[in-house]
Write a protein that holds these residues in place. Structure first.
Motif: not given
Length: 282
Positions: A197-223
């Motif tokens: 959620f925070t990553a999406r908000n930061l990407a919106e603030q960045s005017d295209g300077a950053v993007s968000v990785t796929d949370p599905g690529q993170m380890p399951e135990d980081t849920l």
């Protein structure tokens, strides 16, 4: 739906609407019975919990917590804004009474605070330079590419990164999301570890300077599951809060209150997940 903070005395009915077998009154109940405010502590974590004009508590965790408290009959609420790293120390030092900042329930935190039942389940993600030039998707990518990860002081990401084998020399800690975004934009870090959620908000603030990785690529135990945190000595109030929360969580009233911040039914924690289980497994 946003709620205006009211400085009204709690009704006598609300004060004594407790179970006859409730635990001995803790410090928070003592404050309430003395006519003092319930102080909620949170940091500037959009869209979880953050201050508006006059420190008005905004964000979906604040909206949720205020909804539960309102249904309990409590509306004498005082917001206290601090850095993320100061939330647990501030609660323990009695600078506020409840942490509404959107805190993951983790074993290390369960040793210091008492969490409510889970109010939502969430994943983490990275912010990276637009186009993801280093092709970073998860912690192993950071490890194998000797990349620098930036995250917030006190964030769960610090523990996870170390558990994934990333050396401390590759982990940069800063006060919060604003500084995480600045570090990635400036090239001082290759990835910024935050909640999705925070990553999406930061990407919106960045005017295209950053993007968000796929949370599905993170380890399951980081849920992770989020709870509202109390002092262990306020177990009597926590039990009342959980009872009211049981009726409020997932209700039309609750979903309407958090809708503007992006929380949906998909974030509901599930009926079979308990705080005890999360404390033991995260």
């Amino acid at each position: 739906m946003r709620r205006t903070i009211l400085k009204l005395a709690v009704s006598a009915a609300a004060l004594f609407a407790v179970s006859p077998i409730a635990a001995a009154a803790g410090p928070l109940m003592d404050r309430i019975e003395a006519g003092e405010s319930i102080r909620i502590g949170f940091a500037n974590e959009v869209p979880w919990a953050y201050p508006g004009e006059g420190n008005q508590p905004l964000g979906f965790v604040n909206a949720f917590a205020l909804g539960v408290l309102e249904n309990m009959g409590y509306d004498n609420i005082e917001p206290v804004v601090t850095d993320w790293g100061g939330l647990i120390p501030g609660l323990k030092a009695n600078r506020f009474d409840i942490i509404t900042g959107g805190m993951y329930i983790l074993e290390s935190r369960c040793e210091n605070v008492a969490f409510s039942d889970p109010m939502g389940v969430f994943g983490d993600a990275f912010i990276v330079a637009e186009g993801n030039p280093m092709d970073i998707q998860n912690y192993q990518d950071i490890l194998e590419k000797d990349a620098t990860l930036v995250t917030g002081a006190g964030f769960n990401i610090v523990e996870v990164a170390k558990d994934e084998g990333i050396p401390e020399s590759n982990i940069m800690t800063v006060p919060g999301p604003t500084e995480i975004l600045a570090a990635v934009r400036a090239g001082r870090a290759d990835a910024g570890g935050v909640t999705y959620f925070t990553a999406r908000n930061l990407a919106e603030q960045s005017d295209g300077a950053v993007s968000v990785t796929d949370p599905g690529q993170m380890p399951e135990d980081t849920l992770n599951w989020v709870g509202i945190a109390f002092r262990p000595s306020d177990q009597d109030f926590l039990e009342q809060f959980n009872a009211a929360m049981n009726d409020y969580l997932g209700s039309e009233e609750m979903l309407a209150a958090v809708e503007e911040y992006g929380y949906t039914e998909a974030q509901l924690p599930g009926d079979d997940v308990t705080t005890e289980w999360v404390c033991e497994n995260r």
